[in-house]
Write a protein that holds these residues in place. Structure first.
Motif, mmCIF file in Angstrom:
data_model
loop_
_atom_site.group_PDB
_atom_site.id
_atom_site.type_symbol
_atom_site.label_atom_id
_atom_site.label_comp_id
_atom_site.label_asym_id
_atom_site.label_seq_id
_atom_site.Cartn_x
_atom_site.Cartn_y
_atom_site.Cartn_z
ATOM 1 N N ILE A 3 8.495 -14.898 7.688
ATOM 2 C CA ILE A 3 9.385 -14.771 8.587
ATOM 3 C C ILE A 3 10.808 -14.196 8.211
ATOM 4 O O ILE A 3 11.236 -13.431 8.973
ATOM 5 N N ALA A 4 11.323 -14.389 6.962
ATOM 6 C CA ALA A 4 12.251 -13.805 6.462
ATOM 7 C C ALA A 4 12.130 -12.010 6.879
ATOM 8 O O ALA A 4 13.067 -11.518 6.924
ATOM 9 N N GLY A 5 10.726 -11.746 6.241
ATOM 10 C CA GLY A 5 10.890 -10.273 6.451
ATOM 11 C C GLY A 5 10.796 -9.939 7.890
ATOM 12 O O GLY A 5 11.393 -8.828 8.006
ATOM 13 N N TYR A 6 10.207 -10.576 8.756
ATOM 14 C CA TYR A 6 10.714 -10.294 10.190
ATOM 15 C C TYR A 6 11.855 -10.267 10.646
ATOM 16 O O TYR A 6 12.261 -9.187 11.384
ATOM 17 N N VAL A 7 12.619 -11.128 9.970
ATOM 18 C CA VAL A 7 14.088 -11.245 10.306
ATOM 19 C C VAL A 7 14.853 -9.828 9.935
ATOM 20 O O VAL A 7 15.644 -9.364 10.569
ATOM 21 N N VAL A 8 14.445 -9.533 8.778
ATOM 22 C CA VAL A 8 15.084 -8.463 8.316
ATOM 23 C C VAL A 8 14.566 -7.028 8.734
ATOM 24 O O VAL A 8 15.547 -6.210 9.076
ATOM 25 N N LYS A 9 13.503 -7.056 9.215
ATOM 26 C CA LYS A 9 12.728 -5.764 9.684
ATOM 27 C C LYS A 9 13.417 -5.732 11.263
ATOM 28 O O LYS A 9 13.713 -4.413 11.723
ATOM 29 N N THR A 10 13.499 -6.753 11.980
ATOM 30 C CA THR A 10 13.730 -6.562 13.311
ATOM 31 C C THR A 10 15.279 -6.766 13.565
ATOM 32 O O THR A 10 15.906 -6.674 14.464
ATOM 33 N N ARG A 11 15.984 -7.301 12.543
ATOM 34 C CA ARG A 11 17.383 -7.623 12.686
ATOM 35 C C ARG A 11 17.729 -8.785 13.690
ATOM 36 O O ARG A 11 18.617 -8.809 14.304
ATOM 37 N N LYS A 12 16.694 -9.387 14.035
ATOM 38 C CA LYS A 12 16.969 -10.584 15.017
ATOM 39 C C LYS A 12 16.308 -11.800 14.540
ATOM 40 O O LYS A 12 15.762 -12.038 13.515
ATOM 41 N N PRO A 43 19.635 -12.933 10.350
ATOM 42 C CA PRO A 43 19.804 -12.034 9.504
ATOM 43 C C PRO A 43 21.303 -12.286 9.093
ATOM 44 O O PRO A 43 22.141 -12.605 9.798
ATOM 45 N N LEU A 44 21.670 -11.849 7.523
ATOM 46 C CA LEU A 44 23.156 -11.956 7.182
ATOM 47 C C LEU A 44 23.178 -10.308 7.360
ATOM 48 O O LEU A 44 22.675 -9.300 6.717
ATOM 49 N N VAL A 45 24.135 -9.953 8.312
ATOM 50 C CA VAL A 45 24.343 -8.778 8.594
ATOM 51 C C VAL A 45 25.888 -8.333 8.143
ATOM 52 O O VAL A 45 26.660 -9.053 8.562
ATOM 53 N N LEU A 46 25.876 -7.095 7.329
ATOM 54 C CA LEU A 46 27.354 -6.658 6.993
ATOM 55 C C LEU A 46 27.390 -5.171 7.421
ATOM 56 O O LEU A 46 26.497 -4.464 6.677
ATOM 57 N N LYS A 47 28.415 -4.647 7.881
ATOM 58 C CA LYS A 47 28.291 -3.255 8.341
ATOM 59 C C LYS A 47 27.282 -2.530 8.653
ATOM 60 O O LYS A 47 26.750 -1.921 8.245
ATOM 61 N N GLU A 48 26.636 -3.263 9.795
ATOM 62 C CA GLU A 48 25.524 -2.642 10.307
ATOM 63 C C GLU A 48 24.164 -2.985 9.278
ATOM 64 O O GLU A 48 23.098 -2.263 9.618
ATOM 65 N N LYS A 49 24.343 -3.375 8.190
ATOM 66 C CA LYS A 49 23.025 -3.478 7.128
ATOM 67 C C LYS A 49 22.751 -4.862 6.954
ATOM 68 O O LYS A 49 23.667 -5.820 6.369
ATOM 69 N N VAL A 50 21.535 -5.209 6.873
ATOM 70 C CA VAL A 50 21.009 -6.589 6.653
ATOM 71 C C VAL A 50 21.105 -6.943 5.113
ATOM 72 O O VAL A 50 20.363 -6.037 4.277
ATOM 73 N N ILE A 51 21.855 -7.678 4.591
ATOM 74 C CA ILE A 51 22.167 -7.993 3.254
ATOM 75 C C ILE A 51 21.143 -9.228 2.795
ATOM 76 O O ILE A 51 21.218 -9.605 1.671
ATOM 77 N N GLY A 52 20.592 -9.962 3.764
ATOM 78 C CA GLY A 52 19.797 -11.262 3.532
ATOM 79 C C GLY A 52 19.455 -11.875 4.626
ATOM 80 O O GLY A 52 19.582 -11.479 5.948
ATOM 81 N N VAL A 53 18.909 -13.213 4.310
ATOM 82 C CA VAL A 53 18.240 -13.930 5.404
ATOM 83 C C VAL A 53 19.049 -15.450 5.270
ATOM 84 O O VAL A 53 18.829 -15.708 4.029
ATOM 85 N N LEU A 54 19.590 -16.069 6.264
ATOM 86 C CA LEU A 54 19.699 -17.449 6.224
ATOM 87 C C LEU A 54 18.793 -18.293 6.956
ATOM 88 O O LEU A 54 18.318 -17.986 8.043
ATOM 89 N N ASN A 55 18.070 -18.861 6.194
ATOM 90 C CA ASN A 55 16.708 -19.656 6.528
ATOM 91 C C ASN A 55 16.863 -21.209 6.306
ATOM 92 O O ASN A 55 17.406 -21.829 5.389
ATOM 93 N N LEU A 56 16.692 -21.861 7.633
ATOM 94 C CA LEU A 56 16.712 -23.348 7.747
ATOM 95 C C LEU A 56 15.297 -23.787 7.926
ATOM 96 O O LEU A 56 14.438 -23.290 8.870
ATOM 97 N N ASP A 57 14.689 -24.736 6.964
ATOM 98 C CA ASP A 57 13.449 -25.277 6.998
ATOM 99 C C ASP A 57 13.557 -26.879 7.554
ATOM 100 O O ASP A 57 14.649 -27.308 6.903
ATOM 101 N N ALA A 58 12.685 -27.274 8.501
ATOM 102 C CA ALA A 58 12.672 -28.608 8.827
ATOM 103 C C ALA A 58 11.300 -29.193 8.722
ATOM 104 O O ALA A 58 10.039 -28.534 8.790
#
Length: 181
Positions: A3-12, A43-58
């Protein structure tokens, strides 16, 4: 990947209502799937670059709404800025340490110290500035085939014999001296 990889790759951002039904879910040996049922990730985005992912699990299905995701995206924007500010602050502190160290070395150079005293003081000040466990200065012998310990400081400095000599054909320090890099 996942999931995190998907978020980084798609920026969505994404909500996964049931990870058991998602092709994106990658089971982690350290986190049994039974503990995670739904996920919201942005995605955690800074200056058009994904620097990480904020992930919440339940632990329950369908835990996150689109309203939750919008709030998480807003939080992620602030988190990315805070991460950047923390990095900048660390960089400024590091530069401040370097400037102070250089000033201290300049002051040392004005004193009438022997070469050995001068180099030992540089080592001590560097250890103090950066909290290193060992700083060693090895100088090349006239033949440029061996290095001789000239100064050292730090908690591990006592491990280096005062008459230590090393070939330039040995180790990282030797390689650096031999290749001048």
């Amino acid at each position: 990947k996942g999931i995190a990889g998907y978020v980084v790759k798609t920026r969505k951002s994404i909500i996964v209502d049931d990870v058991g039904e998602s092709k994106l879910w990658v089971e982690d040996d350290n986190l049994p799937q039974a503990l995670v049922r739904s996920v919201a990730a942005v995605p955690l985005v800074l200056k058009e670059k994904v620097i990480g992912v904020l992930n919440l699990d339940a632990s329950s299905e369908r835990k996150f709404s689109h309203h939750d995701l919008s709030r998480l995206e807003l939080f992620a924007l602030h988190a990315a800025l805070a991460i950047n500010n923390a990095k900048l602050h660390g960089s400024v502190r590091h530069e401040g340490k370097k400037i102070k160290l250089l000033r201290d070395i300049k002051d040392l150079a004005r004193k009438c110290l022997s070469t050995k005293e001068f180099l030992n003081e540089i080592c001590k000040k560097t250890v103090q500035a950066y909290d290193y466990t060992l700083i060693a200065i090895l100088l090349s012998d006239p033949d440029h085939k061996t290095l001789r310990i000239a100064a050292s400081a730090g908690v591990e400095a006592s491990l280096i014999p005062p008459d230590y000599v090393q070939s330039v054909d040995v180790g990282i320090v030797g390689w650096v001296a031999k290749n001048k890099k």
